[in-house]
Write an enzyme that holds these catalytic residues in place. Structure first.
Site, mmCIF file in Angstrom:
data_model
loop_
_atom_site.group_PDB
_atom_site.id
_atom_site.type_symbol
_atom_site.label_atom_id
_atom_site.label_comp_id
_atom_site.label_asym_id
_atom_site.label_seq_id
_atom_site.Cartn_x
_atom_site.Cartn_y
_atom_site.Cartn_z
ATOM 1 N N ASP A 1 38.028 44.119 45.722
ATOM 2 C CA ASP A 1 39.389 44.050 45.156
ATOM 3 C C ASP A 1 39.432 44.650 43.751
ATOM 4 O O ASP A 1 40.376 45.363 43.398
ATOM 5 C CB ASP A 1 39.877 42.596 45.079
ATOM 6 C CG ASP A 1 40.267 42.039 46.436
ATOM 7 O OD1 ASP A 1 40.665 42.822 47.319
ATOM 8 O OD2 ASP A 1 40.179 40.810 46.614
ATOM 9 N N ALA B 1 47.314 33.355 37.828
ATOM 10 C CA ALA B 1 45.947 32.949 37.489
ATOM 11 C C ALA B 1 45.189 32.497 38.729
ATOM 12 O O ALA B 1 44.268 31.697 38.643
ATOM 13 C CB ALA B 1 45.989 31.829 36.444
ATOM 14 N N GLY C 1 51.415 47.599 45.376
ATOM 15 C CA GLY C 1 50.094 47.153 45.802
ATOM 16 C C GLY C 1 49.462 47.950 46.928
ATOM 17 O O GLY C 1 48.318 47.668 47.302
ATOM 18 N N LYS D 1 38.601 33.184 50.388
ATOM 19 C CA LYS D 1 37.780 34.062 49.537
ATOM 20 C C LYS D 1 36.779 33.304 48.669
ATOM 21 O O LYS D 1 35.711 33.818 48.369
ATOM 22 C CB LYS D 1 38.669 34.914 48.629
ATOM 23 C CG LYS D 1 39.398 36.021 49.358
ATOM 24 C CD LYS D 1 40.147 36.905 48.387
ATOM 25 C CE LYS D 1 40.899 37.981 49.119
ATOM 26 N NZ LYS D 1 41.584 38.918 48.221
ATOM 27 N N SER E 1 48.538 40.419 58.446
ATOM 28 C CA SER E 1 47.613 41.392 57.844
ATOM 29 C C SER E 1 47.736 42.774 58.478
ATOM 30 O O SER E 1 47.762 42.906 59.704
ATOM 31 C CB SER E 1 46.175 40.890 58.005
ATOM 32 O OG SER E 1 45.273 41.882 57.548
HETATM 33 P P1 ATR Z 1 45.969 34.499 45.294
HETATM 34 O O1 ATR Z 1 44.567 34.299 45.734
HETATM 35 O O2 ATR Z 1 46.746 35.431 46.194
HETATM 36 O O3 ATR Z 1 46.091 34.878 43.856
HETATM 37 P P2 ATR Z 1 46.720 31.767 44.683
HETATM 38 O O4 ATR Z 1 45.369 31.463 44.175
HETATM 39 O O5 ATR Z 1 47.410 30.769 45.531
HETATM 40 O O6 ATR Z 1 46.714 33.102 45.548
HETATM 41 O O7 ATR Z 1 47.657 32.167 43.427
HETATM 42 C C1 ATR Z 1 49.013 32.399 43.558
HETATM 43 C C2 ATR Z 1 49.578 32.740 42.166
HETATM 44 O O8 ATR Z 1 51.006 32.899 42.277
HETATM 45 C C3 ATR Z 1 49.360 31.633 41.143
HETATM 46 O O9 ATR Z 1 49.239 32.238 39.865
HETATM 47 C C4 ATR Z 1 50.665 30.838 41.270
HETATM 48 O O10 ATR Z 1 50.984 30.081 40.134
HETATM 49 P P3 ATR Z 1 50.390 28.565 39.967
HETATM 50 O O11 ATR Z 1 48.944 28.723 39.640
HETATM 51 O O12 ATR Z 1 51.184 28.026 38.836
HETATM 52 O O13 ATR Z 1 50.637 27.877 41.282
HETATM 53 C C5 ATR Z 1 51.653 31.957 41.421
HETATM 54 N N1 ATR Z 1 52.916 31.527 42.012
HETATM 55 C C6 ATR Z 1 53.170 31.290 43.318
HETATM 56 N N2 ATR Z 1 54.460 30.929 43.499
HETATM 57 C C7 ATR Z 1 55.028 30.902 42.261
HETATM 58 C C8 ATR Z 1 56.335 30.632 41.758
HETATM 59 N N3 ATR Z 1 57.330 30.292 42.587
HETATM 60 N N4 ATR Z 1 56.552 30.742 40.438
HETATM 61 C C9 ATR Z 1 55.558 31.104 39.586
HETATM 62 N N5 ATR Z 1 54.307 31.398 39.986
HETATM 63 C C10 ATR Z 1 54.041 31.298 41.314
#
Ligand code: ATR
Length: 277
Positions: free
Chosen positions: A102, A127, A243, A66, A15
Protein backbone atom coordinates in the site's frame (compact mmCIF):
# COMPACT_ATOMS: atom_id res chain seq x y z
CA UNK A 1 -1.35 -27.01 -12.58
CA UNK A 2 -3.53 -23.94 -12.13
CA UNK A 3 -2.31 -21.94 -9.17
CA UNK A 4 -4.60 -20.27 -6.69
CA UNK A 5 -4.40 -16.76 -5.29
CA UNK A 6 -7.06 -14.35 -4.08
CA UNK A 7 -8.18 -11.57 -1.81
CA UNK A 8 -9.45 -12.15 1.72
CA UNK A 9 -11.78 -9.77 3.53
CA UNK A 10 -15.07 -9.57 5.36
CA UNK A 11 -17.18 -8.64 3.47
CA UNK A 12 -15.42 -8.95 0.13
CA UNK A 13 -18.14 -8.70 -2.52
CA UNK A 14 -17.22 -5.14 -3.50
CA UNK A 15 -13.54 -5.84 -4.27
CA UNK A 16 -12.34 -5.22 -7.82
CA UNK A 17 -8.97 -6.89 -7.10
CA UNK A 18 -10.12 -10.12 -8.85
CA UNK A 19 -10.72 -8.20 -12.10
CA UNK A 20 -7.36 -6.39 -11.90
CA UNK A 21 -5.27 -9.47 -11.11
CA UNK A 22 -7.02 -11.95 -13.38
CA UNK A 23 -6.42 -9.56 -16.27
CA UNK A 24 -2.71 -9.54 -15.39
CA UNK A 25 -2.39 -13.32 -15.12
CA UNK A 26 -4.29 -13.80 -18.38
CA UNK A 27 -2.23 -11.16 -20.20
CA UNK A 28 1.00 -12.97 -19.30
CA UNK A 29 -0.44 -16.43 -19.89
CA UNK A 30 0.18 -17.51 -16.30
CA UNK A 31 -2.19 -20.33 -15.33
CA UNK A 32 -3.59 -18.88 -12.11
CA UNK A 33 -7.06 -18.26 -10.77
CA UNK A 34 -7.63 -15.19 -8.59
CA UNK A 35 -10.46 -15.79 -6.15
CA UNK A 36 -12.52 -13.78 -3.67
CA UNK A 37 -12.44 -15.23 -0.15
CA UNK A 38 -14.95 -14.03 2.42
CA UNK A 39 -13.56 -15.08 5.79
CA UNK A 40 -14.97 -14.05 9.18
CA UNK A 41 -12.41 -12.94 11.79
CA UNK A 42 -12.85 -16.13 13.83
CA UNK A 43 -11.96 -18.24 10.77
CA UNK A 44 -8.79 -16.32 9.84
CA UNK A 45 -6.24 -18.71 11.48
CA UNK A 46 -7.68 -21.73 9.63
CA UNK A 47 -7.73 -19.77 6.37
CA UNK A 48 -4.07 -18.79 6.82
CA UNK A 49 -3.11 -22.42 7.50
CA UNK A 50 -4.79 -23.46 4.23
CA UNK A 51 -2.65 -20.95 2.28
CA UNK A 52 0.31 -23.30 2.78
CA UNK A 53 -1.15 -25.71 0.21
CA UNK A 54 1.35 -26.32 -2.62
CA UNK A 55 -0.71 -24.79 -5.43
CA UNK A 56 -1.33 -21.49 -3.58
CA UNK A 57 0.70 -18.44 -4.63
CA UNK A 58 -0.46 -16.23 -1.78
CA UNK A 59 -3.14 -13.64 -1.14
CA UNK A 60 -4.13 -10.05 -0.84
CA UNK A 61 -5.54 -9.01 2.51
CA UNK A 62 -8.10 -6.28 3.04
CA UNK A 63 -10.41 -4.88 5.74
CA UNK A 64 -10.69 -6.02 8.51
CA UNK A 65 -7.80 -8.53 8.42
CA UNK A 66 -4.68 -6.48 7.59
CA UNK A 67 -3.50 -6.27 11.19
CA UNK A 68 -4.98 -9.52 12.54
CA UNK A 69 -3.08 -11.57 9.98
CA UNK A 70 0.35 -10.31 11.10
CA UNK A 71 1.00 -12.77 13.98
CA UNK A 72 -0.19 -15.71 11.86
CA UNK A 73 2.63 -15.38 9.29
CA UNK A 74 6.20 -16.76 9.31
CA UNK A 75 8.06 -13.58 8.36
CA UNK A 76 7.39 -9.92 7.56
CA UNK A 77 9.01 -7.39 5.24
CA UNK A 78 10.52 -4.37 7.03
CA UNK A 79 7.72 -2.22 5.56
CA UNK A 80 4.94 -4.50 6.82
CA UNK A 81 6.59 -4.58 10.24
CA UNK A 82 6.90 -0.79 10.39
CA UNK A 83 3.29 -0.24 9.27
CA UNK A 84 1.98 -3.07 11.44
CA UNK A 85 -0.25 -4.33 8.65
CA UNK A 86 -0.04 -6.78 5.73
CA UNK A 87 -1.86 -6.42 2.43
CA UNK A 88 0.10 -9.08 0.52
CA UNK A 89 1.02 -12.64 1.55
CA UNK A 90 3.55 -14.59 -0.52
CA UNK A 91 3.63 -18.37 -0.17
CA UNK A 92 6.90 -20.19 -0.83
CA UNK A 93 7.47 -23.84 0.11
CA UNK A 94 5.08 -23.82 3.03
CA UNK A 95 6.36 -20.49 4.40
CA UNK A 96 4.14 -17.39 4.47
CA UNK A 97 5.78 -13.99 4.05
CA UNK A 98 3.82 -10.82 4.78
CA UNK A 99 4.42 -7.62 2.85
CA UNK A 100 2.69 -4.28 2.50
CA UNK A 101 2.47 -2.74 -0.98
CA UNK A 102 0.00 0.00 0.00
CA UNK A 103 2.76 2.44 0.94
CA UNK A 104 4.80 1.93 -2.23
CA UNK A 105 1.62 1.87 -4.32
CA UNK A 106 0.62 5.23 -2.87
CA UNK A 107 4.04 6.73 -3.71
CA UNK A 108 3.96 5.42 -7.27
CA UNK A 109 0.51 6.91 -7.72
CA UNK A 110 1.79 10.26 -6.46
CA UNK A 111 4.70 10.07 -8.88
CA UNK A 112 2.17 10.45 -11.69
CA UNK A 113 1.26 13.90 -10.43
CA UNK A 114 4.69 15.23 -9.51
CA UNK A 115 5.56 13.09 -6.50
CA UNK A 116 5.68 13.84 -2.80
CA UNK A 117 6.43 17.53 -2.11
CA UNK A 118 9.67 16.85 -0.23
CA UNK A 119 10.38 19.14 2.69
CA UNK A 120 6.86 20.64 2.60
CA UNK A 121 4.06 20.09 5.14
CA UNK A 122 1.24 17.58 4.58
CA UNK A 123 -2.15 17.02 6.22
CA UNK A 124 -3.64 13.57 6.67
CA UNK A 125 -7.32 12.98 7.37
CA UNK A 126 -7.90 9.72 9.26
CA UNK A 127 -5.87 7.51 11.59
CA UNK A 128 -6.88 3.95 10.64
CA UNK A 129 -4.97 1.24 8.80
CA UNK A 130 -4.89 3.08 5.49
CA UNK A 131 -3.65 6.24 7.22
CA UNK A 132 -0.77 4.29 8.75
CA UNK A 133 0.45 3.09 5.35
CA UNK A 134 0.11 6.55 3.78
CA UNK A 135 1.82 8.30 6.71
CA UNK A 136 4.69 5.81 6.63
CA UNK A 137 5.07 6.37 2.87
CA UNK A 138 5.06 10.16 3.20
CA UNK A 139 7.68 10.16 5.93
CA UNK A 140 9.89 7.73 3.99
CA UNK A 141 9.60 9.95 0.92
CA UNK A 142 10.77 13.06 2.77
CA UNK A 143 7.66 15.06 3.61
CA UNK A 144 8.60 18.08 5.76
CA UNK A 145 5.92 17.80 8.46
CA UNK A 146 2.77 15.79 9.02
CA UNK A 147 -0.44 16.86 10.77
CA UNK A 148 -3.00 14.08 11.32
CA UNK A 149 -6.65 14.94 11.99
CA UNK A 150 -9.13 12.29 13.08
CA UNK A 151 -12.66 12.11 14.49
CA UNK A 152 -11.40 10.13 17.48
CA UNK A 153 -8.53 12.33 18.62
CA UNK A 154 -6.81 9.64 20.66
CA UNK A 155 -6.23 7.56 17.50
CA UNK A 156 -4.64 10.56 15.74
CA UNK A 157 -2.42 11.25 18.73
CA UNK A 158 -1.39 7.60 19.13
CA UNK A 159 -0.50 7.36 15.43
CA UNK A 160 1.49 10.60 15.61
CA UNK A 161 3.43 9.38 18.65
CA UNK A 162 4.21 6.03 16.99
CA UNK A 163 5.40 7.73 13.79
CA UNK A 164 7.34 10.43 15.60
CA UNK A 165 9.54 7.79 17.23
CA UNK A 166 11.16 7.12 13.82
CA UNK A 167 10.66 10.46 12.06
CA UNK A 168 13.10 13.38 11.82
CA UNK A 169 10.31 15.90 11.11
CA UNK A 170 7.34 17.03 13.26
CA UNK A 171 4.34 14.66 13.34
CA UNK A 172 1.24 15.92 15.15
CA UNK A 173 -2.13 14.35 15.94
CA UNK A 174 -5.32 16.39 16.43
CA UNK A 175 -9.06 15.96 16.74
CA UNK A 176 -10.85 16.69 13.49
CA UNK A 177 -12.27 19.97 14.78
CA UNK A 178 -9.02 21.25 16.32
CA UNK A 179 -8.42 25.01 16.06
CA UNK A 180 -5.09 24.27 14.32
CA UNK A 181 -6.85 22.69 11.34
CA UNK A 182 -7.45 25.78 9.20
CA UNK A 183 -3.86 26.96 9.56
CA UNK A 184 -2.33 23.53 8.85
CA UNK A 185 -4.54 23.18 5.79
CA UNK A 186 -3.76 26.68 4.52
CA UNK A 187 -0.02 26.01 4.47
CA UNK A 188 0.09 22.36 3.42
CA UNK A 189 1.38 21.27 0.02
CA UNK A 190 -0.41 17.93 0.18
CA UNK A 191 -3.75 16.85 1.68
CA UNK A 192 -4.67 13.16 1.79
CA UNK A 193 -8.03 11.73 2.84
CA UNK A 194 -7.75 8.17 4.14
CA UNK A 195 -11.16 8.05 5.85
CA UNK A 196 -14.25 6.42 4.41
CA UNK A 197 -16.03 9.79 4.32
CA UNK A 198 -16.90 10.47 0.68
CA UNK A 199 -17.78 6.88 -0.20
CA UNK A 200 -21.49 7.61 0.01
CA UNK A 201 -23.37 10.67 -1.22
CA UNK A 202 -22.52 14.23 -0.39
CA UNK A 203 -20.62 13.75 2.89
CA UNK A 204 -17.47 15.79 3.50
CA UNK A 205 -15.12 16.27 6.46
CA UNK A 206 -14.00 19.80 5.59
CA UNK A 207 -15.93 22.93 4.70
CA UNK A 208 -15.12 23.66 1.02
CA UNK A 209 -13.48 26.97 1.91
CA UNK A 210 -10.84 25.13 3.98
CA UNK A 211 -9.77 22.84 1.13
CA UNK A 212 -6.31 24.15 0.17
CA UNK A 213 -6.26 25.73 -3.28
CA UNK A 214 -2.49 25.46 -3.80
CA UNK A 215 -2.02 21.88 -2.63
CA UNK A 216 -2.22 18.48 -4.25
CA UNK A 217 -5.42 16.94 -2.85
CA UNK A 218 -5.56 13.13 -2.80
CA UNK A 219 -8.49 10.94 -1.83
CA UNK A 220 -7.67 7.25 -1.58
CA UNK A 221 -11.32 6.45 -2.39
CA UNK A 222 -11.67 5.24 -5.99
CA UNK A 223 -15.41 4.63 -6.13
CA UNK A 224 -16.95 7.14 -6.66
CA UNK A 225 -14.11 8.48 -8.82
CA UNK A 226 -14.74 12.00 -7.62
CA UNK A 227 -15.59 12.40 -3.94
CA UNK A 228 -17.06 15.67 -2.60
CA UNK A 229 -13.56 16.51 -1.29
CA UNK A 230 -12.04 16.17 -4.76
CA UNK A 231 -14.91 18.14 -6.31
CA UNK A 232 -14.35 20.95 -3.77
CA UNK A 233 -10.60 20.84 -4.45
CA UNK A 234 -11.13 21.10 -8.20
CA UNK A 235 -13.50 24.02 -7.79
CA UNK A 236 -10.83 25.78 -5.76
CA UNK A 237 -8.23 25.16 -8.45
CA UNK A 238 -6.21 22.51 -6.61
CA UNK A 239 -4.61 19.53 -8.34
CA UNK A 240 -6.37 16.27 -7.46
CA UNK A 241 -5.82 12.52 -7.51
CA UNK A 242 -8.29 9.76 -6.66
CA UNK A 243 -7.56 6.31 -5.26
CA UNK A 244 -7.55 4.32 -8.50
CA UNK A 245 -3.82 4.64 -9.29
CA UNK A 246 -2.93 3.62 -5.72
CA UNK A 247 -5.24 0.60 -5.97
CA UNK A 248 -3.69 -0.54 -9.26
CA UNK A 249 -0.08 0.11 -8.22
CA UNK A 250 -0.44 -1.76 -4.92
CA UNK A 251 -1.93 -4.63 -6.94
CA UNK A 252 0.90 -4.46 -9.49
CA UNK A 253 3.52 -4.64 -6.75
CA UNK A 254 1.74 -7.63 -5.16
CA UNK A 255 1.61 -9.34 -8.57
CA UNK A 256 5.35 -8.86 -8.93
CA UNK A 257 5.93 -10.37 -5.45
CA UNK A 258 3.99 -13.52 -6.39
CA UNK A 259 5.20 -14.05 -9.94
CA UNK A 260 8.53 -12.23 -10.30
CA UNK A 261 7.17 -10.83 -13.58
CA UNK A 262 6.80 -7.20 -14.68
CA UNK A 263 3.11 -6.45 -14.14
CA UNK A 264 1.14 -5.49 -17.28
CA UNK A 265 0.10 -2.10 -15.90
CA UNK A 266 -2.04 -0.92 -18.79
CA UNK A 267 -4.08 -4.11 -18.74
CA UNK A 268 -4.51 -3.77 -14.99
CA UNK A 269 -5.68 -0.15 -15.27
CA UNK A 270 -8.08 -1.09 -18.07
CA UNK A 271 -9.52 -3.97 -16.04
CA UNK A 272 -10.00 -1.71 -13.01
CA UNK A 273 -11.79 0.92 -15.08
CA UNK A 274 -13.98 -1.70 -16.73
CA UNK A 275 -14.91 -3.22 -13.35
CA UNK A 276 -15.97 0.19 -12.08
CA UNK A 277 -17.89 1.24 -15.20
P1 ATR B 1 -8.98 1.68 7.15
O1 ATR B 1 -8.15 0.48 7.45
O2 ATR B 1 -9.66 1.61 5.80
O3 ATR B 1 -8.25 2.96 7.34
P2 ATR B 1 -10.34 2.02 9.68
O4 ATR B 1 -9.15 1.58 10.43
O5 ATR B 1 -11.68 1.54 10.11
O6 ATR B 1 -10.23 1.61 8.15
O7 ATR B 1 -10.33 3.64 9.62
C1 ATR B 1 -11.38 4.36 9.08
C2 ATR B 1 -11.03 5.86 9.20
O8 ATR B 1 -12.15 6.63 8.72
C3 ATR B 1 -10.81 6.31 10.63
O9 ATR B 1 -9.87 7.38 10.61
C4 ATR B 1 -12.21 6.80 11.03
O10 ATR B 1 -12.21 7.72 12.08
P3 ATR B 1 -12.26 7.19 13.63
O11 ATR B 1 -10.90 6.65 13.92
O12 ATR B 1 -12.56 8.43 14.39
O13 ATR B 1 -13.34 6.15 13.69
C5 ATR B 1 -12.62 7.48 9.76
N1 ATR B 1 -14.07 7.65 9.65
C6 ATR B 1 -14.98 6.72 9.30
N2 ATR B 1 -16.23 7.24 9.29
C7 ATR B 1 -16.10 8.54 9.68
C8 ATR B 1 -17.00 9.63 9.85
N3 ATR B 1 -18.31 9.48 9.62
N4 ATR B 1 -16.50 10.82 10.22
C9 ATR B 1 -15.17 11.00 10.43
N5 ATR B 1 -14.26 10.03 10.27
C10 ATR B 1 -14.72 8.80 9.90
Amino acid sequence: MVQRVGVVGFPIGHSISPAIHQAAFDALGIPARYERWEVAPADLPAWVAALRAPQTLGANVTVPHKEAVVPLLDALSPTARAIGAVNTIVHRDGQLYGDNTDAAGFLRALDEVGGVPRGAPAVLLGAGGAARAVAYALLQAGIGALAIFNRHAERARALAVALQAHAQVPVEGFPLDAPQRAERLARCALLVNTTSVGLHGDERLLPPAEVPAHALVVDIIYNPPQTPLLADAERRGARTLNGLPMLVYQAALAFECWTGHQPPLERMFAAARAALA
